[in-house]
Design a protein around this motif. Sequence first.
Motif, PDB file in Angstrom:
ATOM      1  N   SER A 105      37.087  40.799  47.966  1.00 34.71           N
ATOM      2  CA  SER A 105      37.909  40.208  46.912  1.00 34.71           C
ATOM      3  C   SER A 105      37.067  39.874  45.681  1.00 34.71           C
ATOM      4  N   GLU A 261      45.121  35.418  47.474  1.00 32.74           N
ATOM      5  CA  GLU A 261      46.114  36.407  47.078  1.00 32.74           C
ATOM      6  C   GLU A 261      47.536  35.954  47.433  1.00 32.74           C
ATOM      7  N   TYR A 270      46.613  40.219  42.709  1.00 29.22           N
ATOM      8  CA  TYR A 270      45.531  41.199  42.794  1.00 29.22           C
ATOM      9  C   TYR A 270      46.029  42.458  43.465  1.00 29.22           C
ATOM     10  N   TYR A 272      44.701  45.805  44.498  1.00 30.11           N
ATOM     11  CA  TYR A 272      43.445  46.531  44.653  1.00 30.11           C
ATOM     12  C   TYR A 272      43.575  47.977  44.191  1.00 30.11           C
TER      13      TYR A 272
END
Length: 278
Positions: A105, A261, A270, A272
């Motif tokens: 993260s 998250e 977030y 990814y």
Amino acid sequence: MAEMPPSKLEPVLEEKFVRLKEEIFQSISEWEEENKYSAESIARMRAFCTDLTLRRYLRARNNTVKNSRKLLIETLLWREEHFRLHELKFEDIESEMESGKMYVSDKRDRLGRPIIINRKTKHRPADDRLQLKLLAYNMEKAVASMGPQEKGCFAGAVDKFQGEEQHNPDGQWLWILDLKHWSRKSSPPMSVTKETAKMLTHHYPERLGDLFIINAPGIFRFFWKLMQPFVDERTRKKIHFTSGDKMKELLLQYIEPENLEEEFGGQHVYNYSVDYEK
């Protein structure tokens, strides 16, 4: 909400630390004199054996110099000969990273520890070696993010992973393992599972701060009960099972809302993308 108390680790006896340091560096010097390894390999071994690393290996073997030395030498040879971590490149595991099933993260927990996210729902069958490389890549990236005092395979080589000095004196990480829709069919072969366990316990000892296993199906909990007797008590205390509303409450004790998250009950948005790794 009360903040997490400072992390406390078992103290290492100074005389044993000094003895381990002398013996390890003597072994490396002997390998150098015998031309057993290249100058580059010897340099990497010496760089890896920081005081922080030596203390972690001592803690992992209850301050026993003999056992700590054996474990550390196994790791040095694993890094150089077996796994060849210095050759690990993003391009090798890009196809695995694209799924977003595992990554570090961009946020940290309340103790300043890196957060590793692992979603088994996004697991897809792949070459067994790639699975292990993916794991190693993310752990080495997490180590590099802890600051210049940590010497992993990315030290000095991948500057964008290198973190500044952080409040993380124990050199540990927090791990979130999401097992939603997990099944034995989607899990890797037993041989990979065993090698994964060995990698974590033998070559990254004392790195695990806390592991949160969320959304675990009943069948996994059954297997965990069978495995528990083989897991040392200190590690068992770091493993937390949670799901539903309790998951959010528990995770927020360890991670600030803005750093957790949304999927896990926090406020951090977030999505990814593998492009973050490039």
